[in-house]
Design a protein around this motif. Structure first.
Motif, PDB file in Angstrom:
ATOM      1  N   GLU A  77     -32.497   5.376 -32.860  1.00 57.96           N
ATOM      2  CA  GLU A  77     -31.436   4.796 -33.685  1.00 57.96           C
ATOM      3  C   GLU A  77     -30.280   4.266 -32.843  1.00 57.96           C
ATOM      4  O   GLU A  77     -29.149   4.183 -33.305  1.00 57.96           O
ATOM      5  CB  GLU A  77     -30.924   5.830 -34.698  1.00 57.96           C
TER       6      GLU A  77
ATOM      7  N   ARG B 138     -28.795   5.647 -30.367  1.00 57.26           N
ATOM      8  CA  ARG B 138     -27.837   6.670 -29.942  1.00 57.26           C
ATOM      9  C   ARG B 138     -27.647   6.637 -28.433  1.00 57.26           C
ATOM     10  O   ARG B 138     -28.606   6.519 -27.671  1.00 57.26           O
ATOM     11  CB  ARG B 138     -28.317   8.055 -30.374  1.00 57.26           C
TER      12      ARG B 138
ATOM     13  N   HIS C  54     -30.391  15.457 -29.284  1.00 54.50           N
ATOM     14  CA  HIS C  54     -30.052  14.613 -30.436  1.00 54.50           C
ATOM     15  C   HIS C  54     -29.955  13.149 -30.044  1.00 54.50           C
ATOM     16  O   HIS C  54     -30.406  12.264 -30.795  1.00 54.50           O
ATOM     17  CB  HIS C  54     -28.723  15.085 -31.038  1.00 54.50           C
ATOM     18  N   GLU C  55     -29.366  12.866 -28.883  1.00 55.67           N
ATOM     19  CA  GLU C  55     -29.151  11.483 -28.475  1.00 55.67           C
ATOM     20  C   GLU C  55     -30.410  10.846 -27.880  1.00 55.67           C
ATOM     21  O   GLU C  55     -30.408   9.646 -27.592  1.00 55.67           O
ATOM     22  CB  GLU C  55     -28.021  11.400 -27.441  1.00 55.67           C
ATOM     23  N   GLU C  56     -31.451  11.636 -27.672  1.00 55.86           N
ATOM     24  CA  GLU C  56     -32.665  11.076 -27.084  1.00 55.86           C
ATOM     25  C   GLU C  56     -33.797  11.002 -28.109  1.00 55.86           C
ATOM     26  O   GLU C  56     -33.895  10.044 -28.851  1.00 55.86           O
ATOM     27  CB  GLU C  56     -33.049  11.867 -25.831  1.00 55.86           C
TER      28      GLU C  56
ATOM     29  N   ASP D  49     -34.608  13.680 -30.405  1.00 55.01           N
ATOM     30  CA  ASP D  49     -34.178  14.425 -31.590  1.00 55.01           C
ATOM     31  C   ASP D  49     -35.357  14.990 -32.377  1.00 55.01           C
ATOM     32  O   ASP D  49     -35.434  14.878 -33.594  1.00 55.01           O
ATOM     33  CB  ASP D  49     -33.327  13.527 -32.498  1.00 55.01           C
TER      34      ASP D  49
END
Length: 339
Positions: free
Chosen positions: A98, A100, A138-140, A142
């Motif tokens: 997304e 991120r 989360h930023e990769e 997730d």
């Protein structure tokens, strides 16, 4: 009587085809013979308990390129670790699902078999423990390893490769990690112009490259030592600080504030292909990095003595910067990056 014989025959046939008499197919899965470069540091101890095999590496490469590792099936390891960039990328910071934005610049995946620490802060000591980090971050990706297994466990191609690699089709977290590590162990870069010159294979440095090598030995080799061109130490070299409050460099791992904003010294192999530079991509070009060193770095209580004891800088003339860049480009391995 005829009915009884018929039923007995059917039972016999059924029993003969049962799983109790099933003989699994056995595959020859030999260890691969890696070309270990002369003069490279010792292999990581984990290598010896997870040596690359024919099918283990094939499975690992497939998993490395598997987008189902991410929650939305869009990001694989290879999405950020591109071969043309020495298995790094050219984003300032890693970009996950997304769009991120991650905390740090994507590190290259090369010569990892010879490393003692993994990730910029050295949070992992073996490759087999590293893949879980991007999977759950989360930023990769997730995701979770159980979610990943759920997605691929009925895939016939994976069943076959796990059978060939491990002797049965059982897909486990440990087997996934070990396979990816086996593949990464094979990513050895040691065929640059520099290597050919050192091996007396007919290549020679230009005058600019020769001068750059001399400047490098005088002003850079203290940190970028060994044939990996890193001593694998953690240092605060006064780079502009990432404003993200989650960042503390090596101190994130050790809790020791004497290591605040210290990062693992990067290898300079294939550095031409891994821009931008710095823990979060602070510098667009190699010239920008050298200008920063020359102009003076940020002070800190734990600033590395290389800078602390030299007025917070590495003085370089414009000519020396040009020479250094020429030399660093001799560390580019086109056979490794497909350039």
């Amino acid at each position: 009587m005829k009915v009884f014989l018929k039923i007995s025959s059917l039972l016999f046939l059924s029993m003969s085809c049962s799983n109790d008499n099933y003989e699994p197919v056995s595959y020859d899965n030999p260890e691969l013979s890696l070309n270990i470069p002369v003069g490279f540091p010792e292999l990581n101890n984990s290598f010896y308990t997870n040596k690359p095999t024919k099918y283990g590496v094939e499975l690992g490469e497939k998993l490395f390129n598997e987008k189902r590792f991410s929650a939305d099936n869009t990001i694989s390891c290879a999405s950020c670790h591109k071969q043309s960039s020495a298995f790094a990328d050219n984003n300032i910071q890693a970009i996950g699902i997304e769009g991120r934005i991650g905390l740090r610049n994507t590190p290259p995946v090369q010569n990892l078999a010879f490393m003692k620490f993994y990730n910029w802060d050295g949070s992992k000591l073996s490759l087999e423990n590293q893949p879980i980090v991007p999977i759950i971050t989360h930023e990769e990706m997730d995701s979770s390893i159980l979610e990943v297994i759920g997605k691929i466990q009925n895939d016939t191609s994976y069943k076959t490769l796990f059978q060939k690699t491990f002797g049965d089709e059982n897909i486990t977290p440990e087997r996934i990690y070990k396979s990816i590590a086996q593949y990464e162990y094979t990513l050895i870069s040691a065929n640059s112009k520099y290597d050919k010159v050192m091996r007396n294979e007919g290549a020679t440095f230009t005058e600019s490259e020769t001068q750059g090598y001399l400047v490098f030995q005088q002003k850079c080799s203290g940190c970028h030592s060994t044939e990996l061109f890193t001593d694998q130490s953690f240092r605060n070299i006064g780079f502009p600080i990432n404003p993200n409050s989650n960042e503390a460099g090596r101190a994130r791992v050790t809790g020791n504030m004497q290591e605040y904003m210290s990062f693992r010294v990067p290898s300079l192999r294939n550095v031409e292909y891994t821009a931008p530079y710095g823990s979060f991509g602070q510098f667009a070009t190699l010239k920008d990095v050298l200008d920063y060193f020359d102009n003076g770095v940020l002070d800190a209580d734990n600033l590395d003595p290389v800078f602390k004891n030299n007025d917070k800088r590495i003085p370089l003339t414009e000519q020396e910067k040009g020479y250094l860049i020429s030399f660093m480009k001799t560390l580019s391995d086109g056979s490794f990056t497909n350039h």
